[in-house]
Design a protein around this motif. Structure first.
Motif, PDB file in Angstrom:
ATOM      1  N   ARG A   1       9.118  28.620  48.372  1.00 54.24           N
ATOM      2  CA  ARG A   1       8.913  29.960  47.791  1.00 54.24           C
ATOM      3  C   ARG A   1       9.287  31.028  48.813  1.00 54.24           C
ATOM      4  NH1 ARG A   1       3.111  31.962  45.537  1.00 54.24           N
ATOM      5  NH2 ARG A   1       2.688  32.192  47.753  1.00 54.24           N
ATOM      6  N   GLY A   2       8.944  30.756  50.084  1.00 54.89           N
ATOM      7  CA  GLY A   2       9.322  31.698  51.151  1.00 54.89           C
ATOM      8  C   GLY A   2      10.827  31.863  51.240  1.00 54.89           C
ATOM      9  N   ALA A   3      11.564  30.751  51.079  1.00 57.58           N
ATOM     10  CA  ALA A   3      13.032  30.819  51.128  1.00 57.58           C
ATOM     11  C   ALA A   3      13.565  31.660  49.970  1.00 57.58           C
ATOM     12  CB  ALA A   3      13.618  29.409  51.078  1.00 57.58           C
ATOM     13  N   ALA A   4      12.961  31.492  48.775  1.00 56.47           N
ATOM     14  CA  ALA A   4      13.398  32.281  47.612  1.00 56.47           C
ATOM     15  C   ALA A   4      13.086  33.763  47.823  1.00 56.47           C
ATOM     16  CB  ALA A   4      12.704  31.766  46.347  1.00 56.47           C
ATOM     17  N   HIS A   5      11.870  34.053  48.332  1.00 53.94           N
ATOM     18  CA  HIS A   5      11.517  35.448  48.651  1.00 53.94           C
ATOM     19  C   HIS A   5      12.510  36.031  49.656  1.00 53.94           C
ATOM     20  CE1 HIS A   5       7.945  36.637  46.569  1.00 53.94           C
ATOM     21  NE2 HIS A   5       7.206  35.632  46.998  1.00 53.94           N
ATOM     22  N   PHE A   6      12.873  35.221  50.645  1.00 56.26           N
ATOM     23  CA  PHE A   6      13.792  35.666  51.699  1.00 56.26           C
ATOM     24  C   PHE A   6      15.125  36.100  51.090  1.00 56.26           C
ATOM     25  CE2 PHE A   6      16.895  35.142  55.078  1.00 56.26           C
ATOM     26  CZ  PHE A   6      16.232  35.638  56.196  1.00 56.26           C
ATOM     27  N   HIS A   7      15.637  35.290  50.157  1.00 57.58           N
ATOM     28  CA  HIS A   7      16.920  35.622  49.518  1.00 57.58           C
ATOM     29  C   HIS A   7      16.808  36.860  48.637  1.00 57.58           C
ATOM     30  CE1 HIS A   7      19.504  32.366  50.840  1.00 57.58           C
ATOM     31  NE2 HIS A   7      18.476  31.543  50.706  1.00 57.58           N
TER      32      HIS A   7
ATOM     33  N   ASN B   1      10.344  20.749  41.276  1.00 56.72           N
ATOM     34  CA  ASN B   1      11.714  20.406  40.863  1.00 56.72           C
ATOM     35  C   ASN B   1      12.358  21.551  40.077  1.00 56.72           C
ATOM     36  OD1 ASN B   1      11.530  17.936  42.063  1.00 56.72           O
ATOM     37  ND2 ASN B   1      10.974  16.834  40.180  1.00 56.72           N
ATOM     38  N   GLU B   2      11.572  22.168  39.210  1.00 60.78           N
ATOM     39  CA  GLU B   2      12.071  23.308  38.430  1.00 60.78           C
ATOM     40  C   GLU B   2      12.472  24.436  39.375  1.00 60.78           C
ATOM     41  OE1 GLU B   2       9.912  26.355  35.507  1.00 60.78           O
ATOM     42  OE2 GLU B   2       9.663  24.263  34.876  1.00 60.78           O
ATOM     43  N   GLY B   3      11.618  24.701  40.366  1.00 61.03           N
ATOM     44  CA  GLY B   3      11.916  25.739  41.368  1.00 61.03           C
ATOM     45  C   GLY B   3      13.203  25.430  42.108  1.00 61.03           C
ATOM     46  N   ASN B   4      13.394  24.164  42.470  1.00 60.76           N
ATOM     47  CA  ASN B   4      14.604  23.766  43.201  1.00 60.76           C
ATOM     48  C   ASN B   4      15.854  23.969  42.355  1.00 60.76           C
ATOM     49  OD1 ASN B   4      12.979  23.064  45.295  1.00 60.76           O
ATOM     50  ND2 ASN B   4      13.157  20.853  45.027  1.00 60.76           N
TER      51      ASN B   4
ATOM     52  N   PHE C   1      16.593  27.572  42.334  1.00 56.70           N
ATOM     53  CA  PHE C   1      17.076  27.955  43.663  1.00 56.70           C
ATOM     54  C   PHE C   1      18.562  27.621  43.802  1.00 56.70           C
ATOM     55  CE2 PHE C   1      17.652  27.957  48.190  1.00 56.70           C
ATOM     56  CZ  PHE C   1      16.742  28.888  48.669  1.00 56.70           C
ATOM     57  N   LYS C   2      18.938  26.418  43.344  1.00 59.07           N
ATOM     58  CA  LYS C   2      20.356  26.009  43.412  1.00 59.07           C
ATOM     59  C   LYS C   2      21.232  26.958  42.612  1.00 59.07           C
ATOM     60  CE  LYS C   2      19.530  21.086  43.898  1.00 59.07           C
ATOM     61  NZ  LYS C   2      19.316  19.904  43.056  1.00 59.07           N
ATOM     62  N   GLU C   3      20.683  27.474  41.502  1.00 58.21           N
ATOM     63  CA  GLU C   3      21.443  28.404  40.654  1.00 58.21           C
ATOM     64  C   GLU C   3      21.395  29.842  41.189  1.00 58.21           C
ATOM     65  OE1 GLU C   3      19.593  27.970  36.851  1.00 58.21           O
ATOM     66  OE2 GLU C   3      20.111  25.833  36.705  1.00 58.21           O
TER      67      GLU C   3
ATOM     68  N   ALA D   1      12.764  31.029  40.673  1.00 58.80           N
ATOM     69  CA  ALA D   1      12.348  29.999  41.635  1.00 58.80           C
ATOM     70  C   ALA D   1      10.979  30.359  42.209  1.00 58.80           C
ATOM     71  CB  ALA D   1      13.382  29.874  42.760  1.00 58.80           C
ATOM     72  N   VAL D   2      10.801  31.643  42.563  1.00 58.38           N
ATOM     73  CA  VAL D   2       9.495  32.104  43.081  1.00 58.38           C
ATOM     74  C   VAL D   2       8.400  31.822  42.056  1.00 58.38           C
ATOM     75  CG1 VAL D   2       8.117  34.178  43.605  1.00 58.38           C
ATOM     76  CG2 VAL D   2      10.346  33.872  44.680  1.00 58.38           C
ATOM     77  N   ALA D   3       8.671  32.153  40.782  1.00 61.06           N
ATOM     78  CA  ALA D   3       7.674  31.953  39.717  1.00 61.06           C
ATOM     79  C   ALA D   3       7.330  30.469  39.567  1.00 61.06           C
ATOM     80  CB  ALA D   3       8.198  32.518  38.408  1.00 61.06           C
TER      81      ALA D   3
END
Length: 298
Positions: free
Chosen positions: A40-46, A1-4, A7-9, A15-17
Motif C-alpha cells: 500500500r505504501g508503494a501505491a501511495h508513493f506512486h 492479489n487484487e491489489g497487486n 498495481f500492475k495496471e 490498489a490502495v483501496a
C-alpha cells in the motif's frame, strides 16, 4: 492479489483501496500485514502521497523489522519529503541487514550529497544565476515566499533557491520543485492536509491556472480508505489556508485557481510548497479546529 493486479495496471488508487481492505480483515499474520502495508505504501508513493507511504513503511517495519522492501520504501519517502538525515538513517538500518542492497547504497549516496548541498544553501543563493528569474516571476505574480531558518540541518529551507526554471530532472531525488513550463506558467508541488484524519496528499505539479475543484474531482473520484464515514466527496469539502502569524483561517473557493490563492494578501508560501487544509463541510471536527481562531469565510 487484487491489489497487486491493480498495481500492475498502474491503477494505484484502486490498489490502495484493495490493500486497505486486506488490512481491515485483521488476519493476525504479521508477515502478511507487513506485505500489505509495504505494497500500500508503494501505491501511495506512486500517487505522490509520500507522508501516507512513509506511515505505511513505518508500520510495516514495526511488524517485521528486517523487511527490506519497507525500509527501502521508507528511505525513498524521506528523500521525497527532503528529510535527508532520516533517509540516511533508514539506509544504514537496511544496509546492516544486507550491506550490498543496491537501491539502499544509491539512496544513501544521494541523501549524503543532497544533505551536504542543503547545509550549504544560504539565503543569498537565490540572488545568483537563473534563480533570479524565479524571484522576478514571483514578484510579477505578487506571490510572497517565506524562507524559514531552521536549527535542524535536515530541515534547511529551500525557499527561493528551489525555483527551478529547467523543470523536473529525472535524476532528481526529490523531483518536486516549482517549475516553469514551455507556455511560461508555473507548476507547483502542493500539499493537501486532512487534519481530522492526520492524512496528507502531495500533488507534484499543480498548474497555477488549475482550479482546486478539478484536482479534488480526481483525488476523490473514489473514497479514500481512511474515510470510513464517507464524508470526503469532492462537493462536500471545504478548503482553507492558515495565517499562522495572526492565528486566522481563510476559506478558499474550490472554483478558484491555485494562483488566485497564492496571490491572496495573507498567503505566504513556505519552503517552496503551498499548503491547503481540507475539511468535510460542517464537521464537528472543523468547528473544534477553528475554535479560538478568527475564520474568514467566503
Amino acid at each position: 492479489n487484487e491489489g497487486n493486479e491493480y498495481f500492475k495496471e498502474k491503477d494505484y488508487g484502486r490498489a490502495v483501496a484493495a490493500y486497505s481492505e486486506g488490512l481491515r480483515r485483521r488476519c493476525g499474520d504479521a508477515e502478511l500485514d507487513a506485505v500489505l502495508l509495504t505494497n500500500r505504501g508503494a501505491a501511495h508513493f506512486h500517487l505522490g502521497n509520500y507522508r501516507s507511504a512513509l506511515n505505511d513503511a513505518i508500520q510495516a517495519k514495526k511488524l517485521k523489522p528486517t523487511h527490506l522492501k519497507a525500509i527501502i520504501r521508507g528511505a525513498l519517502c524521506h528523500m521525497e519529503l527532503k528529510n535527508f538525515s532520516e533517509a540516511i538513517a533508514w539506509c544504514e538500518e537496511g544496509l546492516q541487514i544486507d550491506s550490498k542492497e543496491k537501491k539502499l547504497v544509491e539512496v544513501r549516496a544521494k541523501a549524503d550529497k543532497l544533505k551536504l548541498e542543503g547545509t550549504q544553501t544560504d539565503f543569498p543563493t537565490h540572488c545568483r544565476g537563473r534563480a533570479v528569474m524565479g524571484t522576478v516571476l514571483l514578484c510579477e505574480r505578487n506571490i510572497k515566499l517565506v524562507l524559514e531558518p531552521s536549527d535542524e540541518e535536515e530541515e534547511v529551507s529551500d525557499g527561493l533557491a528551489e525555483i527551478s526554471l529547467d523543470g523536473f530532472h529525472s535524476d532528481s531525488a526529490t523531483g518536486a520543485k516549482v517549475h516553469l513550463d514551455a507556455e511560461g506558467n508555473l507548476n507547483w508541488p502542493v500539499l493537501f492536509l486532512y487534519p481530522e484524519h492526520e492524512q496528507t496528499d502531495f500533488t507534484v505539479a499543480f498548474h497555477e491556472n488549475s482550479r482546486f475543484i478539478d484536482h479534488l474531482m480526481v483525488m476523490f473520484a473514489e473514497l479514500p480508505p481512511w474515510d470510513l464515514e464517507k464524508k470526503y466527496l469532492p462537493n462536500n469539502l471545504e478548503l482553507y489556508f492558515e495565517d499562522e502569524e495572526r492565528e486566522e483561517m481563510y476559506e478558499v473557493n474550490p472554483e478558484h485557481t491555485l494562483l488566485q490563492m497564492l496571490q491572496h494578501k495573507r498567503y505566504f508560501v513556505k519552503a517552496g510548497t503551498p499548503t491547503v487544509l481540507v475539511f468535510a463541510k460542517r464537521s464537528p471536527f472543523s468547528k473544534k479546529y477553528f475554535s479560538g481562531k478568527k475564520v474568514h469565510r467566503l
